[in-house]
Write an enzyme that holds these catalytic residues in place. Structure first.
Site, PDB file in Angstrom:
ATOM      1  N   SER A  74       0.923  -1.325   0.153  1.00  0.00           N
ATOM      2  CA  SER A  74      -0.045   0.061  -0.108  1.00  0.00           C
ATOM      3  C   SER A  74       0.938   1.057   0.145  1.00  0.00           C
ATOM      4  O   SER A  74       2.041   1.041   0.405  1.00  0.00           O
ATOM      5  CB  SER A  74      -0.988  -0.015   1.129  1.00  0.00           C
ATOM      6  OG  SER A  74      -1.422   1.241   1.555  1.00  0.00           O
ATOM      7  N   TYR A 127      -1.531  -0.843  10.317  1.00  0.00           N
ATOM      8  CA  TYR A 127      -1.719  -1.082   8.678  1.00  0.00           C
ATOM      9  C   TYR A 127      -0.167  -0.734   7.984  1.00  0.00           C
ATOM     10  O   TYR A 127      -0.040  -1.521   7.232  1.00  0.00           O
ATOM     11  CB  TYR A 127      -2.871  -0.398   8.257  1.00  0.00           C
ATOM     12  CG  TYR A 127      -3.249  -0.776   6.940  1.00  0.00           C
ATOM     13  CD1 TYR A 127      -3.750  -1.814   6.423  1.00  0.00           C
ATOM     14  CD2 TYR A 127      -2.921   0.289   5.843  1.00  0.00           C
ATOM     15  CE1 TYR A 127      -4.257  -2.259   5.086  1.00  0.00           C
ATOM     16  CE2 TYR A 127      -3.270   0.039   4.616  1.00  0.00           C
ATOM     17  CZ  TYR A 127      -3.863  -1.355   4.024  1.00  0.00           C
ATOM     18  OH  TYR A 127      -4.192  -1.402   2.925  1.00  0.00           O
TER      19      TYR A 127
HETATM   20  P1  NAP Z   1     -11.338  -6.439   0.679  1.00  0.00           P
HETATM   21  O1  NAP Z   1     -12.230  -6.155  -0.261  1.00  0.00           O
HETATM   22  O2  NAP Z   1     -11.602  -6.193   2.046  1.00  0.00           O
HETATM   23  O3  NAP Z   1     -11.056  -7.958   0.701  1.00  0.00           O
HETATM   24  C1  NAP Z   1     -10.049  -8.397   1.354  1.00  0.00           C
HETATM   25  C2  NAP Z   1      -9.803 -10.098   0.891  1.00  0.00           C
HETATM   26  O4  NAP Z   1      -9.023 -10.675   2.002  1.00  0.00           O
HETATM   27  C3  NAP Z   1     -11.278 -10.852   1.141  1.00  0.00           C
HETATM   28  O5  NAP Z   1     -11.260 -11.883  -0.050  1.00  0.00           O
HETATM   29  C4  NAP Z   1     -11.100 -11.616   2.238  1.00  0.00           C
HETATM   30  O6  NAP Z   1     -11.877 -12.855   2.505  1.00  0.00           O
HETATM   31  C5  NAP Z   1      -9.657 -11.804   2.539  1.00  0.00           C
HETATM   32  N1  NAP Z   1      -9.177 -12.092   3.751  1.00  0.00           N
HETATM   33  C6  NAP Z   1      -9.104 -11.405   4.713  1.00  0.00           C
HETATM   34  N2  NAP Z   1      -8.418 -12.091   5.895  1.00  0.00           N
HETATM   35  C7  NAP Z   1      -8.073 -13.224   5.474  1.00  0.00           C
HETATM   36  C8  NAP Z   1      -7.579 -14.638   6.086  1.00  0.00           C
HETATM   37  N3  NAP Z   1      -7.123 -14.383   7.123  1.00  0.00           N
HETATM   38  N4  NAP Z   1      -7.136 -15.495   5.193  1.00  0.00           N
HETATM   39  C9  NAP Z   1      -7.624 -15.561   4.007  1.00  0.00           C
HETATM   40  N5  NAP Z   1      -8.275 -14.353   3.336  1.00  0.00           N
HETATM   41  C10 NAP Z   1      -8.456 -13.228   4.063  1.00  0.00           C
HETATM   42  O7  NAP Z   1      -9.915  -5.790   0.374  1.00  0.00           O
HETATM   43  P2  NAP Z   1      -9.385  -5.241  -0.985  1.00  0.00           P
HETATM   44  O8  NAP Z   1      -9.369  -3.696  -0.733  1.00  0.00           O
HETATM   45  O9  NAP Z   1      -9.617  -5.748  -2.232  1.00  0.00           O
HETATM   46  O10 NAP Z   1      -7.768  -5.290  -0.689  1.00  0.00           O
HETATM   47  C11 NAP Z   1      -6.851  -6.309  -1.238  1.00  0.00           C
HETATM   48  C12 NAP Z   1      -5.515  -5.826  -0.858  1.00  0.00           C
HETATM   49  O11 NAP Z   1      -5.139  -4.656  -1.143  1.00  0.00           O
HETATM   50  C13 NAP Z   1      -5.185  -5.888   0.658  1.00  0.00           C
HETATM   51  O12 NAP Z   1      -3.913  -6.461   1.120  1.00  0.00           O
HETATM   52  C14 NAP Z   1      -5.264  -4.591   1.108  1.00  0.00           C
HETATM   53  O13 NAP Z   1      -4.635  -4.069   2.212  1.00  0.00           O
HETATM   54  C15 NAP Z   1      -4.608  -3.959  -0.219  1.00  0.00           C
HETATM   55  N6  NAP Z   1      -4.933  -2.352  -0.438  1.00  0.00           N
HETATM   56  C16 NAP Z   1      -6.258  -2.093  -0.683  1.00  0.00           C
HETATM   57  C17 NAP Z   1      -6.363  -0.668  -0.923  1.00  0.00           C
HETATM   58  C18 NAP Z   1      -7.804  -0.176  -1.372  1.00  0.00           C
HETATM   59  O14 NAP Z   1      -7.780   1.077  -1.306  1.00  0.00           O
HETATM   60  N7  NAP Z   1      -8.732  -0.968  -1.478  1.00  0.00           N
HETATM   61  C19 NAP Z   1      -5.279   0.373  -0.923  1.00  0.00           C
HETATM   62  C20 NAP Z   1      -4.057  -0.054  -0.631  1.00  0.00           C
HETATM   63  C21 NAP Z   1      -3.648  -1.601  -0.584  1.00  0.00           C
HETATM   64  P3  NAP Z   1     -12.841 -13.214   3.637  1.00  0.00           P
HETATM   65  O15 NAP Z   1     -13.657 -12.021   3.942  1.00  0.00           O
HETATM   66  O16 NAP Z   1     -13.837 -14.350   3.121  1.00  0.00           O
HETATM   67  O17 NAP Z   1     -12.012 -13.610   4.792  1.00  0.00           O
END
Ligand code: NAP
Length: 251
Positions: free
Chosen positions: A145, A158
């Site tokens: 991130s 985070y």
């Molecule tokens: P999201 O929509 O909340 O999805 C998170 C995913 O992680 C879900 O599929 C969830 O599945 C899974 N997960 C959570 N805990 C887990 C565990 N212990 N074991 C296996 N799976 C797990 O998040 P996103 O926005 O797509 O983010 C994806 C990645 O990008 C993350 O690493 C996040 O930090 C990074 N990121 C996102 C943003 C943003 O603005 N969205 C910005 C920077 C970085 P379940 O709910 O089924 O557990």
């Protein structure tokens, strides 16, 4: 990138929705056999699996596993090997945030974020490295991130986890480069997903002012960069972290 991943085996952790789901869809469209992983909401993974099976029969599977649990991670990789016998790409995407000012943050909230966002890399990369070293090929892409570069008030847990992802990526890249296995990271800025849906209109407006392109990114735009870093078109790049953030952080 039509069929650029034909028959390759790709595992994306945390891929039931959001960025992970977009990666799975793009890899499948590019010919890969894909492994969907989720934990708390397996029904979302089921919906995705069904959609993919209609479009690409026999090319996808779903494994419910907690990426913070060593035994479950071992089982996850064993299942992939039993079914398809190899692993070409690992995308460490599973992530959570539990925002709070440090003075109010209980240790459990700090630890939970470190475990899901960083300990999972240790566990998953260890399994993937073993397989890829035997194959003498493979790509690993970690989702960091921009906050891992800049820090952010209310996100000490985070931001520390994501800074760890960047340093972990550089270290493992150095370990695996002599064996032609590339390890890179992508650092998204603000991307429209469940993770950012909680912002109210005011907060969103303030954030938009910090983004030169004037909008949040889309999950598919992150997925495109993940696919590029995982592809044969990207052969001489390792240990890098590429920001995908509409110009928010230029370093
Ligand atoms: P999201 O929509 O909340 O999805 C998170 C995913 O992680 C879900 O599929 C969830 O599945 C899974 N997960 C959570 N805990 C887990 C565990 N212990 N074991 C296996 N799976 C797990 O998040 P996103 O926005 O797509 O983010 C994806 C990645 O990008 C993350 O690493 C996040 O930090 C990074 N990121 C996102 C943003 C943003 O603005 N969205 C910005 C920077 C970085 P379940 O709910 O089924 O557990």
């Amino acid at each position: 990138m039509a069929q650029a991943f034909h028959n390759q085996v790709v595992l994306v952790t945390g891929s039931s929705r959001g960025i992970g789901r977009a990666c799975i869809e793009r890899f499948a469209e590019a010919g890969a056999r894909v492994v969907i992983n989720a934990l708390h909401h397996p029904e979302e993974a089921d919906v995705l699996l069904q959609q993919l099976q209609e479009r690409f029969p026999e090319q996808s599977m779903k494994i419910v596993a907690d990426v913070t649990d060593e035994n479950q991670v071992q089982q996850l990789f064993d299942t992939v090997l039993e079914r398809w016998g190899r692993l070409d790409v690992l995308v460490n995407n599973a992530g959570i945030h539990r925002d709070q000012l440090l003075m109010r943050m209980p240790l459990e909230r700090f630890q939970e974020v470190i475990d899901v966002n960083l300990k999972s890399l240790f566990l998953c990369c260890k399994q993937a490295s073993r397989i890829m070293l035997k194959q003498k090929s493979g790509k690993i892409v970690n989702i960091a991130s921009v906050v891992g570069r800049t820090g952010n008030a209310g996100q000490s847990n985070y931001a520390a986890s994501k800074a760890g992802v960047i340093a972990f990526t550089q270290s493992l890249a150095q370990e695996l480069a002599p064996r032609q296995i590339a390890v890179n990271a992508v650092a998204p800025g603000f991307i429209d997903s469940d993770m950012t849906r909680h912002f109210n209109a005011d907060q969103r407006e303030k954030l938009l002012q910090k983004i030169p392109q004037g909008r949040f990114g889309r999950c598919e735009e992150v997925a495109e960069v993940v696919l590029f870093l995982s592809s044969d078109r990207c052969r001489y790049v390792t240990g890098q972290t590429l920001n995908v953030d509409g110009g928010m952080v230029m370093m």
